[in-house]
Scaffold this motif. Structure first.
Motif, PDB file in Angstrom:
ATOM      1  N   PRO A  43       0.826  -1.217   0.000  1.00 19.90           N
ATOM      2  CA  PRO A  43       0.000   0.000   0.000  1.00 19.90           C
ATOM      3  C   PRO A  43       0.856   1.260   0.000  1.00 19.90           C
ATOM      4  O   PRO A  43       1.947   1.290   0.579  1.00 19.90           O
ATOM      5  N   LEU A  44       0.342   2.295  -0.647  1.00 12.14           N
ATOM      6  CA  LEU A  44       1.100   3.535  -0.761  1.00 12.14           C
ATOM      7  C   LEU A  44       1.358   4.162   0.596  1.00 12.14           C
ATOM      8  O   LEU A  44       2.448   4.695   0.852  1.00 12.14           O
ATOM      9  N   LEU A  45       0.381   4.113   1.486  1.00  3.80           N
ATOM     10  CA  LEU A  45       0.572   4.706   2.805  1.00  3.80           C
ATOM     11  C   LEU A  45       1.684   3.997   3.560  1.00  3.80           C
ATOM     12  O   LEU A  45       2.495   4.639   4.245  1.00  3.80           O
ATOM     13  N   VAL A  46       1.761   2.680   3.434  1.00  5.70           N
ATOM     14  CA  VAL A  46       2.838   1.932   4.087  1.00  5.70           C
ATOM     15  C   VAL A  46       4.197   2.348   3.521  1.00  5.70           C
ATOM     16  O   VAL A  46       5.174   2.503   4.269  1.00  5.70           O
ATOM     17  N   GLN A  47       4.275   2.529   2.218  1.00  6.66           N
ATOM     18  CA  GLN A  47       5.538   2.950   1.610  1.00  6.66           C
ATOM     19  C   GLN A  47       5.961   4.330   2.105  1.00  6.66           C
ATOM     20  O   GLN A  47       7.138   4.555   2.412  1.00  6.66           O
ATOM     21  N   LEU A  48       5.010   5.254   2.190  1.00  7.41           N
ATOM     22  CA  LEU A  48       5.357   6.594   2.667  1.00  7.41           C
ATOM     23  C   LEU A  48       5.837   6.564   4.117  1.00  7.41           C
ATOM     24  O   LEU A  48       6.828   7.227   4.472  1.00  7.41           O
ATOM     25  N   LEU A  49       5.149   5.808   4.957  1.00  3.72           N
ATOM     26  CA  LEU A  49       5.581   5.715   6.351  1.00  3.72           C
ATOM     27  C   LEU A  49       6.925   5.013   6.477  1.00  3.72           C
ATOM     28  O   LEU A  49       7.747   5.356   7.339  1.00  3.72           O
ATOM     29  N   THR A  56      10.380  12.997   1.338  1.00  4.69           N
ATOM     30  CA  THR A  56       9.840  11.649   1.539  1.00  4.69           C
ATOM     31  C   THR A  56       8.628  11.399   0.653  1.00  4.69           C
ATOM     32  O   THR A  56       8.472  10.316   0.069  1.00  4.69           O
ATOM     33  N   ALA A  57       7.758  12.405   0.532  1.00  4.79           N
ATOM     34  CA  ALA A  57       6.582  12.266  -0.327  1.00  4.79           C
ATOM     35  C   ALA A  57       6.985  12.082  -1.783  1.00  4.79           C
ATOM     36  O   ALA A  57       6.411  11.252  -2.505  1.00  4.79           O
ATOM     37  N   VAL A  58       7.980  12.838  -2.241  1.00  5.42           N
ATOM     38  CA  VAL A  58       8.434  12.726  -3.632  1.00  5.42           C
ATOM     39  C   VAL A  58       9.012  11.333  -3.891  1.00  5.42           C
ATOM     40  O   VAL A  58       8.690  10.685  -4.901  1.00  5.42           O
ATOM     41  N   ILE A  59       9.855  10.861  -2.982  1.00  4.12           N
ATOM     42  CA  ILE A  59      10.485   9.547  -3.179  1.00  4.12           C
ATOM     43  C   ILE A  59       9.438   8.433  -3.152  1.00  4.12           C
ATOM     44  O   ILE A  59       9.402   7.563  -4.028  1.00  4.12           O
ATOM     45  N   GLY A  60       8.570   8.462  -2.146  1.00  9.68           N
ATOM     46  CA  GLY A  60       7.574   7.403  -2.020  1.00  9.68           C
ATOM     47  C   GLY A  60       6.596   7.381  -3.188  1.00  9.68           C
ATOM     48  O   GLY A  60       6.316   6.318  -3.764  1.00  9.68           O
ATOM     49  N   LEU A  61       6.090   8.540  -3.589  1.00  3.52           N
ATOM     50  CA  LEU A  61       5.147   8.594  -4.699  1.00  3.52           C
ATOM     51  C   LEU A  61       5.812   8.239  -6.025  1.00  3.52           C
ATOM     52  O   LEU A  61       5.205   7.588  -6.886  1.00  3.52           O
ATOM     53  N   THR A  62       7.061   8.658  -6.205  1.00  8.84           N
ATOM     54  CA  THR A  62       7.759   8.365  -7.462  1.00  8.84           C
ATOM     55  C   THR A  62       8.004   6.873  -7.626  1.00  8.84           C
ATOM     56  O   THR A  62       7.755   6.302  -8.703  1.00  8.84           O
ATOM     57  N   HIS A 116       6.405   4.438  -6.223  1.00  7.56           N
ATOM     58  CA  HIS A 116       5.109   3.783  -6.411  1.00  7.56           C
ATOM     59  C   HIS A 116       4.579   4.020  -7.819  1.00  7.56           C
ATOM     60  O   HIS A 116       4.043   3.112  -8.463  1.00  7.56           O
ATOM     61  N   GLU A 117       4.725   5.242  -8.320  1.00  8.48           N
ATOM     62  CA  GLU A 117       4.217   5.572  -9.654  1.00  8.48           C
ATOM     63  C   GLU A 117       5.024   4.878 -10.740  1.00  8.48           C
ATOM     64  O   GLU A 117       4.480   4.506 -11.788  1.00  8.48           O
ATOM     65  N   ALA A 118       6.322   4.705 -10.503  1.00  6.60           N
ATOM     66  CA  ALA A 118       7.169   4.070 -11.519  1.00  6.60           C
ATOM     67  C   ALA A 118       6.757   2.630 -11.765  1.00  6.60           C
ATOM     68  O   ALA A 118       6.875   2.128 -12.895  1.00  6.60           O
ATOM     69  N   ALA A 119       6.271   1.941 -10.735  1.00  4.20           N
ATOM     70  CA  ALA A 119       5.840   0.553 -10.922  1.00  4.20           C
ATOM     71  C   ALA A 119       4.662   0.482 -11.887  1.00  4.20           C
ATOM     72  O   ALA A 119       4.605  -0.390 -12.764  1.00  4.20           O
ATOM     73  N   TYR A 120       3.711   1.403 -11.739  1.00  2.00           N
ATOM     74  CA  TYR A 120       2.561   1.411 -12.642  1.00  2.00           C
ATOM     75  C   TYR A 120       2.941   1.953 -14.020  1.00  2.00           C
ATOM     76  O   TYR A 120       2.412   1.505 -15.041  1.00  2.00           O
ATOM     77  N   ALA A 121       3.844   2.938 -14.054  1.00  2.00           N
ATOM     78  CA  ALA A 121       4.292   3.464 -15.347  1.00  2.00           C
ATOM     79  C   ALA A 121       5.015   2.394 -16.152  1.00  2.00           C
ATOM     80  O   ALA A 121       4.922   2.371 -17.388  1.00  2.00           O
ATOM     81  N   THR A 122       5.717   1.501 -15.472  1.00  2.00           N
ATOM     82  CA  THR A 122       6.396   0.408 -16.168  1.00  2.00           C
ATOM     83  C   THR A 122       5.406  -0.462 -16.929  1.00  2.00           C
ATOM     84  O   THR A 122       5.607  -0.799 -18.104  1.00  2.00           O
ATOM     85  N   GLU A 123       4.316  -0.823 -16.277  1.00  2.00           N
ATOM     86  CA  GLU A 123       3.314  -1.657 -16.930  1.00  2.00           C
ATOM     87  C   GLU A 123       2.578  -0.910 -18.037  1.00  2.00           C
ATOM     88  O   GLU A 123       2.210  -1.496 -19.060  1.00  2.00           O
ATOM     89  N   VAL A 124       2.363   0.385 -17.846  1.00  2.00           N
ATOM     90  CA  VAL A 124       1.699   1.175 -18.883  1.00  2.00           C
ATOM     91  C   VAL A 124       2.563   1.262 -20.136  1.00  2.00           C
ATOM     92  O   VAL A 124       2.090   1.043 -21.263  1.00  2.00           O
ATOM     93  N   VAL A 125       3.839   1.562 -19.958  1.00  2.00           N
ATOM     94  CA  VAL A 125       4.745   1.661 -21.106  1.00  2.00           C
ATOM     95  C   VAL A 125       4.937   0.293 -21.755  1.00  2.00           C
ATOM     96  O   VAL A 125       4.967   0.166 -22.989  1.00  2.00           O
ATOM     97  N   ARG A 126       5.057  -0.746 -20.950  1.00  2.00           N
ATOM     98  CA  ARG A 126       5.223  -2.098 -21.510  1.00  2.00           C
ATOM     99  C   ARG A 126       4.007  -2.505 -22.343  1.00  2.00           C
ATOM    100  O   ARG A 126       4.132  -3.071 -23.431  1.00  2.00           O
ATOM    101  N   GLY A 127       2.813  -2.228 -21.825  1.00  2.00           N
ATOM    102  CA  GLY A 127       1.610  -2.547 -22.584  1.00  2.00           C
ATOM    103  C   GLY A 127       1.520  -1.762 -23.879  1.00  2.00           C
ATOM    104  O   GLY A 127       1.089  -2.288 -24.909  1.00  2.00           O
ATOM    105  N   THR A 161      -2.072  12.508  -4.092  1.00  2.00           N
ATOM    106  CA  THR A 161      -1.167  13.336  -3.290  1.00  2.00           C
ATOM    107  C   THR A 161      -1.794  13.752  -1.968  1.00  2.00           C
ATOM    108  O   THR A 161      -1.082  14.188  -1.059  1.00  2.00           O
ATOM    109  N   SER A 162      -3.122  13.638  -1.856  1.00  2.00           N
ATOM    110  CA  SER A 162      -3.761  14.007  -0.588  1.00  2.00           C
ATOM    111  C   SER A 162      -3.323  13.103   0.557  1.00  2.00           C
ATOM    112  O   SER A 162      -3.447  13.480   1.727  1.00  2.00           O
ATOM    113  N   ILE A 163      -2.767  11.935   0.223  1.00  2.00           N
ATOM    114  CA  ILE A 163      -2.339  11.016   1.276  1.00  2.00           C
ATOM    115  C   ILE A 163      -1.096  11.528   1.993  1.00  2.00           C
ATOM    116  O   ILE A 163      -0.804  11.099   3.118  1.00  2.00           O
ATOM    117  N   VAL A 164      -0.354  12.456   1.361  1.00  2.00           N
ATOM    118  CA  VAL A 164       0.857  12.973   2.001  1.00  2.00           C
ATOM    119  C   VAL A 164       0.513  13.881   3.167  1.00  2.00           C
ATOM    120  O   VAL A 164       1.415  14.329   3.890  1.00  2.00           O
TER     121      VAL A 164
END
Length: 326
Positions: free
Chosen positions: A127-133, A169-175, A177-188, A239-242
């Motif tokens: 979960p994103l919240l776990v990654q940020l914490l 911390t917010a930039v690192i955690g969100l980036t 997390h976002e890169a994992a989904y961007a990988t699948e989007v670009v691959r598809g 981003t509201s989760i930050v």
């Protein structure tokens, strides 16, 4: 046998005029079919919409005068700017990291493919919240970070206690997390391009990097842009989760105000209206970007909303004129 002169005369003979007068009155009049189910469903939908709108407008608990007062306040606008900045930075860095990960995933090298798959698996499963914490408390796991020889001396060491602030911390955690989904989007998107395009590029002597940049990626953008647009809107709202890290984004700024004034609902409505406004603007931009990359895929580009409104208006005006003449 009919003489050629008679055939020529019959071909050039004027067409018979439509029946007028008494004959036209004898023709049955075409009446459009009455769709009672469609009319009833539309009436019910409009009634429910009117009831919902009336409850929102006339409910004094929303305190619309307070919403108008804080909608453009300095604290809210500062939080909005930070939200927009955080969204833009995370999307750019996420795709900059996701593109090479997607190439690694499609690589014939099993080590690179496995590493890319493992990265996507880990960051999509957490979960994103776990990654940020986790990143916010990285100092408890790694008090110092160093650069040096593995299992050997370290040349540079940095203490992590005060290294990562809430915004970083917010930039690192969100980036990440976002890169994992961007990988699948670009691959598809890259998989949607026919393999013959790459084979034709190789036959012409075009290198793999150039073929990827000039042939595969432009065609893959037709599949990447819609999903990337959804990711952008999701990141804007995500981003509201930050706010749990005390980052002064739009939601946290609204929370600071209503913690002082105890006007919870109006301030939440301020944040909601700003999210709706920005999301609407991003949706319009996504439409035109998709329309841009649709060139060459279809003979005619999809009409814009303005063109659809103009066409609908012309059709209604033509129907109205026909009804007047009849």
């Amino acid at each position: 046998m009919v003489p050629p002169s008679d055939l020529t005369a019959s071909l050039h003979a004027p067409a018979s005029a439509p029946a007028t007068g008494a004959n036209s009155e004898d023709l049955p009049r075409i009446v459009p079919r009455r769709r009672l189910g469609r009319l009833l469903s539309a009436a019910v939908a409009l009634l429910l919409f009117a009831m919902a709108g009336n409850s929102v407008v006339r409910n004094r608990a929303f305190q619309w005068e307070v919403v108008g007062r804080y909608f453009t306040s300095a604290a809210v606008l500062d939080g909005l700017l930070l939200t927009l900045w955080l969204t833009g930075v995370v999307m750019v860095l996420g795709f900059l990291l996701g593109i090479p990960l997607a190439v690694m995933r499609l690589s014939a090298n099993p080590v690179l493919g496995t590493l890319s798959w493992g990265y996507v698996w880990v960051f999509r499963s957490t979960p994103l919240l776990v990654q940020l914490l986790f990143w916010f408390n990285i100092g408890a796991l790694y008090p110092t970070l160093g650069l040096g020889i593995p299992f050997g001396p370290q040349f540079v060491t940095v203490k992590t206690v005060n290294l990562l602030g809430p915004a970083l911390t917010a930039v690192i955690g969100l980036t990440l997390h976002e890169a994992a989904y961007a990988t699948e989007v670009v691959r598809g998107g890259m998989l949607s391009v026919d393999a013959g395009q790459t084979e034709a590029a190789q036959a012409l002597g075009i290198g793999k990097v150039r073929a990827l940049r000039r042939i595969v990626v432009p065609q893959a953008m037709r599949s990447i842009v819609p999903t990337a647009g959804n990711m952008l809107i999701g990141t804007l709202k995500g981003t509201s989760i930050v706010s749990v890290l005390a980052v002064h984004d739009l939601l946290y700024s609204a929370q600071l105000v209503y913690n002082q004034t105890y006007q919870v609902i109006p301030l939440l409505m301020v944040a909601t209206l700003w999210y709706i406004a920005v999301t609407s603007v991003l949706g319009v931009g996504q439409f035109y970007v998709e329309r841009h990359y649709a060139r060459g895929a279809a003979r005619a580009l999809p009409p814009t909303p303005v063109q659809r409104l103009v066409a609908a208006g012309r059709a209604r005006w033509a129907a109205y004129r026909r009804a007047l003449h009849s």
